[in-house]
Design an enzyme around this catalytic site. Structure first.
Site, PDB file in Angstrom:
ATOM      1  N   VAL A  12     -42.811 -21.063  29.285  1.00  0.00           N
ATOM      2  CA  VAL A  12     -42.160 -21.639  30.463  1.00  0.00           C
ATOM      3  C   VAL A  12     -40.968 -22.468  30.004  1.00  0.00           C
ATOM      4  O   VAL A  12     -41.122 -23.530  29.394  1.00  0.00           O
ATOM      5  CB  VAL A  12     -43.138 -22.515  31.267  1.00  0.00           C
ATOM      6  CG1 VAL A  12     -42.449 -23.093  32.506  1.00  0.00           C
ATOM      7  CG2 VAL A  12     -44.370 -21.723  31.668  1.00  0.00           C
ATOM      8  N   TYR A 112     -40.438 -34.515  10.694  1.00  0.00           N
ATOM      9  CA  TYR A 112     -39.810 -35.050  11.907  1.00  0.00           C
ATOM     10  C   TYR A 112     -40.406 -36.423  12.135  1.00  0.00           C
ATOM     11  O   TYR A 112     -41.608 -36.626  11.943  1.00  0.00           O
ATOM     12  CB  TYR A 112     -40.125 -34.120  13.089  1.00  0.00           C
ATOM     13  CG  TYR A 112     -39.016 -33.976  14.102  1.00  0.00           C
ATOM     14  CD1 TYR A 112     -37.816 -33.372  13.769  1.00  0.00           C
ATOM     15  CD2 TYR A 112     -39.183 -34.413  15.417  1.00  0.00           C
ATOM     16  CE1 TYR A 112     -36.808 -33.207  14.708  1.00  0.00           C
ATOM     17  CE2 TYR A 112     -38.182 -34.257  16.365  1.00  0.00           C
ATOM     18  CZ  TYR A 112     -36.986 -33.646  16.003  1.00  0.00           C
ATOM     19  OH  TYR A 112     -35.991 -33.494  16.931  1.00  0.00           O
ATOM     20  N   GLY A 119     -40.558 -29.614  20.983  1.00  0.00           N
ATOM     21  CA  GLY A 119     -40.990 -28.805  22.117  1.00  0.00           C
ATOM     22  C   GLY A 119     -41.902 -27.669  21.700  1.00  0.00           C
ATOM     23  O   GLY A 119     -41.801 -27.119  20.591  1.00  0.00           O
ATOM     24  N   ASP A 121     -41.994 -24.614  22.714  1.00  0.00           N
ATOM     25  CA  ASP A 121     -41.279 -23.368  22.455  1.00  0.00           C
ATOM     26  C   ASP A 121     -40.659 -23.367  21.066  1.00  0.00           C
ATOM     27  O   ASP A 121     -40.619 -22.329  20.384  1.00  0.00           O
ATOM     28  CB  ASP A 121     -40.211 -23.131  23.519  1.00  0.00           C
ATOM     29  CG  ASP A 121     -39.224 -24.291  23.653  1.00  0.00           C
ATOM     30  OD1 ASP A 121     -39.567 -25.432  23.269  1.00  0.00           O
ATOM     31  OD2 ASP A 121     -38.106 -24.058  24.156  1.00  0.00           O
TER      32      ASP A 121
END
Length: 268
Positions: A12, A112, A119, A121
């Site tokens: 999404v 990170y 995200g 994705d």
């Protein structure tokens, strides 16, 4: 080896939702890559109920082979839709859906500051790129935003870059300046535009190309090696031929990454 397993992957995005059905080997130890057997794209709504999403899934069954799904996995960057998609997917597979996020194993070392900010994705794309391409690599996802995700030579996620997407840049120009029109996102015949439309197309399209090429060079400098470049997302096929860097267009990268994540986290 047992029979193949079919799973539904759902990515999404802010603008588009992409569904894909993959076939996987039933044997956990089998290293065969997931095979995409059908995909379709939906417009991502601002809001939706679980029933509305179930209706969309029912309609998608006319396109996708969704009978007897063994499982499903969701990547969602729209927080207001995550739970409704989770509930909708619970009705189409034999197990509760997996959702990419905290608690799901990715096997990626994250360099990170706050891994939870990455995200879902992007995680799926990194997993797929690391499995299929020579490292170091950079995934350039051309969607609502243009994301650069850098995988170093050890397979770790080194970090990334987030910039406005091509369409967002064109829309911003038209909204902010009353006399500028909405333009088609196509490369003009020459860099120097001879009309307002061609000048805007040059600025948006060739400007994006120059930005991507320049950032890839900068990434290579920081890595100390030229990375494999993978382009994905809605504008990838349009931009890739214009780059001076060799780049592979992989439109199914995120969905394949979701299938790999399901394979890694599959429940008995």
């Amino acid at each position: 080896m047992g029979a193949a397993t079919h799973i539904l992957t759902v990515d999404v995005g802010n603008t588009t939702t992409r569904l894909g059905v993959y076939t996987l080997p039933a044997d956990r130890e089998d290293a065969a890559a997931p095979e995409l057997i059908g995909a379709c794209d939906l417009t991502t709504p601002d809001r939706a109920t679980a029933d509305e999403l179930r209706i969309q899934l029912a309609q998608a069954q006319g396109i996708l082979p969704m009978a007897e799904l063994a499982g499903s996995i969701l990547s969602c960057v729209v927080p207001t839709l995550t739970e409704t998609w989770r509930h909708a997917l619970a009705s189409v597979a034999q197990t509760r859906p997996l959702v990419v996020g905290p608690g799901l194993k990715s096997g990626i070392r994250m360099r990170y500051d706050d891994p939870s900010e990455v995200g879902a994705d992007r995680i799926a794309g990194i997993v797929a790129a690391r499995a299929a391409y020579e490292l170091p690599a950079v995934v350039v996802d051309l969607g609502t935003t243009t994301n650069f995700d850098v995988i170093d030579a050890t397979g770790a996620f080194a970090g990334g870059i987030i910039a406005p997407g091509v369409a967002l840049g064109a829309q911003s120009l038209a909204r902010a300046a009353a006399r500028l029109p909405i333009i088609e996102l196509a490369a003009p015949k020459s860099l120097i535009g001879t009309s307002t439309r061609s000048a805007m197309q040059s600025g948006v399209v060739f400007g994006e190309v120059a930005r991507i090429d320049g950032l890839i060079e900068g990434i290579a400098g920081e890595l100390g090696a030229a990375p494999t470049v993978i382009l994905t997302g809605g504008d990838a096929a349009r931009i890739a031929p214009l780059l001076k860097h060799a780049a592979t267009v992989d439109g199914d990268l995120t969905l394949r990454g979701l299938a790999l994540l399901w394979q890694k986290n599959r429940r008995s």
